[in-house]
Design an enzyme around this catalytic site. Structure first.
Site, mmCIF file in Angstrom:
data_model
loop_
_atom_site.group_PDB
_atom_site.id
_atom_site.type_symbol
_atom_site.label_atom_id
_atom_site.label_comp_id
_atom_site.label_asym_id
_atom_site.label_seq_id
_atom_site.Cartn_x
_atom_site.Cartn_y
_atom_site.Cartn_z
ATOM 1 N N LEU A 220 39.120 40.729 45.915
ATOM 2 C CA LEU A 220 37.855 40.072 46.063
ATOM 3 C C LEU A 220 37.076 40.772 44.896
ATOM 4 O O LEU A 220 36.751 42.007 44.983
ATOM 5 C CB LEU A 220 37.154 40.269 47.378
ATOM 6 C CG LEU A 220 35.727 39.387 47.504
ATOM 7 C CD1 LEU A 220 36.102 37.946 47.605
ATOM 8 C CD2 LEU A 220 35.205 39.998 48.764
ATOM 9 N N LEU B 15 46.925 41.539 22.127
ATOM 10 C CA LEU B 15 46.436 42.632 21.347
ATOM 11 C C LEU B 15 45.191 42.767 21.333
ATOM 12 O O LEU B 15 44.513 43.454 20.598
ATOM 13 C CB LEU B 15 47.221 42.510 19.970
ATOM 14 C CG LEU B 15 48.624 42.570 20.035
ATOM 15 C CD1 LEU B 15 49.076 42.002 18.336
ATOM 16 C CD2 LEU B 15 49.349 43.657 20.224
ATOM 17 N N GLU C 204 51.319 48.052 27.612
ATOM 18 C CA GLU C 204 52.112 47.925 28.726
ATOM 19 C C GLU C 204 53.580 47.990 28.084
ATOM 20 O O GLU C 204 54.581 48.470 28.415
ATOM 21 C CB GLU C 204 51.903 46.578 29.665
ATOM 22 C CG GLU C 204 50.677 46.580 30.503
ATOM 23 C CD GLU C 204 50.398 45.388 30.998
ATOM 24 O OE1 GLU C 204 49.509 45.237 31.904
ATOM 25 O OE2 GLU C 204 50.541 44.146 30.510
ATOM 26 N N LYS D 102 21.354 57.345 42.368
ATOM 27 C CA LYS D 102 21.560 55.761 42.916
ATOM 28 C C LYS D 102 21.113 55.035 42.036
ATOM 29 O O LYS D 102 20.324 55.157 40.999
ATOM 30 C CB LYS D 102 20.472 55.534 44.025
ATOM 31 C CG LYS D 102 20.775 56.369 45.538
ATOM 32 C CD LYS D 102 19.744 55.831 46.642
ATOM 33 C CE LYS D 102 20.061 56.645 47.853
ATOM 34 N NZ LYS D 102 19.204 56.220 48.755
ATOM 35 N N ASP E 284 44.599 36.745 32.424
ATOM 36 C CA ASP E 284 44.994 35.547 33.248
ATOM 37 C C ASP E 284 44.848 34.228 32.631
ATOM 38 O O ASP E 284 45.437 33.180 32.838
ATOM 39 C CB ASP E 284 44.322 35.659 34.447
ATOM 40 C CG ASP E 284 44.537 37.089 35.215
ATOM 41 O OD1 ASP E 284 45.936 37.488 34.894
ATOM 42 O OD2 ASP E 284 43.683 37.667 35.953
ATOM 43 N N GLU F 117 39.223 45.078 47.456
ATOM 44 C CA GLU F 117 38.021 44.776 46.571
ATOM 45 C C GLU F 117 38.259 45.522 45.351
ATOM 46 O O GLU F 117 38.488 46.673 45.208
ATOM 47 C CB GLU F 117 36.616 45.038 47.294
ATOM 48 C CG GLU F 117 36.441 44.103 48.603
ATOM 49 C CD GLU F 117 35.039 44.573 49.282
ATOM 50 O OE1 GLU F 117 34.242 44.044 48.634
ATOM 51 O OE2 GLU F 117 35.136 45.415 50.065
ATOM 52 N N LYS G 121 54.425 38.527 29.604
ATOM 53 C CA LYS G 121 53.001 38.578 28.775
ATOM 54 C C LYS G 121 52.397 40.032 29.027
ATOM 55 O O LYS G 121 51.719 40.341 29.890
ATOM 56 C CB LYS G 121 52.071 37.785 29.470
ATOM 57 C CG LYS G 121 50.670 37.683 28.334
ATOM 58 C CD LYS G 121 49.636 37.174 29.326
ATOM 59 C CE LYS G 121 49.010 38.144 30.336
ATOM 60 N NZ LYS G 121 48.684 39.563 29.501
ATOM 61 N N ASN H 238 43.883 33.852 39.830
ATOM 62 C CA ASN H 238 43.209 33.240 38.501
ATOM 63 C C ASN H 238 43.953 32.617 37.622
ATOM 64 O O ASN H 238 43.486 31.750 36.906
ATOM 65 C CB ASN H 238 43.089 34.809 37.436
ATOM 66 C CG ASN H 238 41.753 35.461 38.263
ATOM 67 O OD1 ASN H 238 40.842 35.027 38.866
ATOM 68 N ND2 ASN H 238 41.661 36.871 37.830
ATOM 69 N N ARG I 212 20.217 51.376 40.696
ATOM 70 C CA ARG I 212 19.704 49.870 40.937
ATOM 71 C C ARG I 212 20.321 48.880 40.297
ATOM 72 O O ARG I 212 20.394 48.878 38.839
ATOM 73 C CB ARG I 212 18.288 49.871 40.993
ATOM 74 C CG ARG I 212 17.504 51.135 41.664
ATOM 75 C CD ARG I 212 17.744 50.705 43.195
ATOM 76 N NE ARG I 212 17.171 51.957 43.720
ATOM 77 C CZ ARG I 212 16.987 52.270 45.286
ATOM 78 N NH1 ARG I 212 17.731 51.461 45.819
ATOM 79 N NH2 ARG I 212 16.434 53.233 45.668
#
Length: 320
Positions: free
Chosen positions: A21, A233, A198, A35, A264, A99, A193, A51, A37
């Protein structure tokens, strides 16, 4: 260019065993301790194969998305898929769907992507995925196995998918990395691909020049690891290697808003054009257009059909 899908197109099945997700937002500055915002958040169903299916449908094609789902996050994920009217096959799992989190830093334009580890799958669960693939793989069609493997799934999982596809004359396309990529290429795939990083990791090389990029992609073809190698690339474009030779395409000049889902989108357009009976060169041109269109969209929004078709019409491949 014919924008609509032909009456008869080969079927496409996508497989995502580690979906996520995708939650995205923005903040002025990313700093430690404080924190932060954030602006309003966006939530999308993510993961490589899902996807790909989402983009195939946006481009006027049809595919079936197979994915695992579990826990409250998995239920929310399923509802988002249903809202997009995406044909799907779901493998229930005990663990909760993961997630991912993306934050755009508005003061600098930088993007921070946090990719979480997926839930551990039992042997019964990952074997259940393979059983469903065996039932759903389209004879003579395309299977796109994309994304990382979650804990518990063996490294040769995608290699097993390749064998299942081969049994019914389907073409298997793999987009992954690390040991899973190595095992799949040892089995031999229709199309792979990899990104520059990679492929470099796979070969143990840095790929510092254009010539090295071409040689690396061509090496996989010559070794029988893949019939087609689509080497992406980034802003330097892409290379397509096959027994017919090597093609290179630059990316069109576009405003980059987010790189999430670009790979994707590239893969989705490529497999869709092949399924529609287009040539590999035409599919490659559509792929580069879709990847470029995706970076024009914010956060995890993926690409839009009108952008893809406009960019596709302006591209032409060249031989390095």
């Amino acid at each position: 260019m014919e924008a609509s899908q032909p009456a008869v197109a080969r079927q496409i099945l996508t497989l995502t065993v580690n979906p996520a997700l995708d939650v995205s937002t923005s903040t002025e500055e990313v700093v430690s301790v404080h924190k932060l915002r954030c602006a309003a958040s966006r939530v999308d169903p993510g993961g490589g194969g899902v996807n790909v299916s989402r983009v195939v449908h946006r481009l006027g094609g049809r595919s079936i998305a197979m994915y695992t789902a579990g826990g409250p996050v998995g239920e929310a994920y399923r509802r988002l898929i249903e809202a997009e009217h995406l044909p799907s096959l779901v493998v229930p799992i005990q663990g909760s769907t993961r997630e991912n989190f993306t934050v755009d830093e508005t003061s600098t334009g930088k993007q921070y992507r946090f990719v979480l580890e997926g839930p551990e799958l039992s042997e019964a669960e990952w074997r259940g995925c393979l059983d469903l693939v065996a039932q759903a793989v389209p004879t003579g069609g395309y299977v796109v196995a994309s994304g990382s493997l979650p804990p518990g799934v063996p490294d040769d999982f995608y290699a097993r998918v390749v064998r299942l596809a081969r049994q019914v004359g389907a073409h298997c396309i793999v987009d992954t990395s690390g040991p899973a990529l190595r095992e799949a290429l040892a089995e031999g795939v229709f199309l792979v691909k990899p990104s520059k990083r990679e492929l470099g990791e796979y070969l143990g090389a840095s790929l510092g020049s254009e010539q090295e990029e071409v040689e690396a992609a061509s090496e996989l073809v010559a070794a029988g690891a893949a019939q087609y190698v689509a080497l992406t690339l980034g802003d330097a474009g892409a290379v397509l290697a096959s027994k017919s030779g090597v093609l290179r395409l630059p990316v069109p000049a576009v405003q980059v808003r987010s790189t999430v889902g670009a790979g994707d989108s590239f893969l989705a357009a490529f497999v869709l054009r092949l399924a529609q009976g287009r040539t590999a060169e035409e599919a490659f041109r559509a792929a580069v257009a879709a990847g470029s269109a995706a970076v024009m969209s914010p956060a995890t929004e993926l690409c839009h059909r009108e952008d893809v078709e406009r960019l596709e019409a302006g591209l032409s491949a060249s031989t390095p």
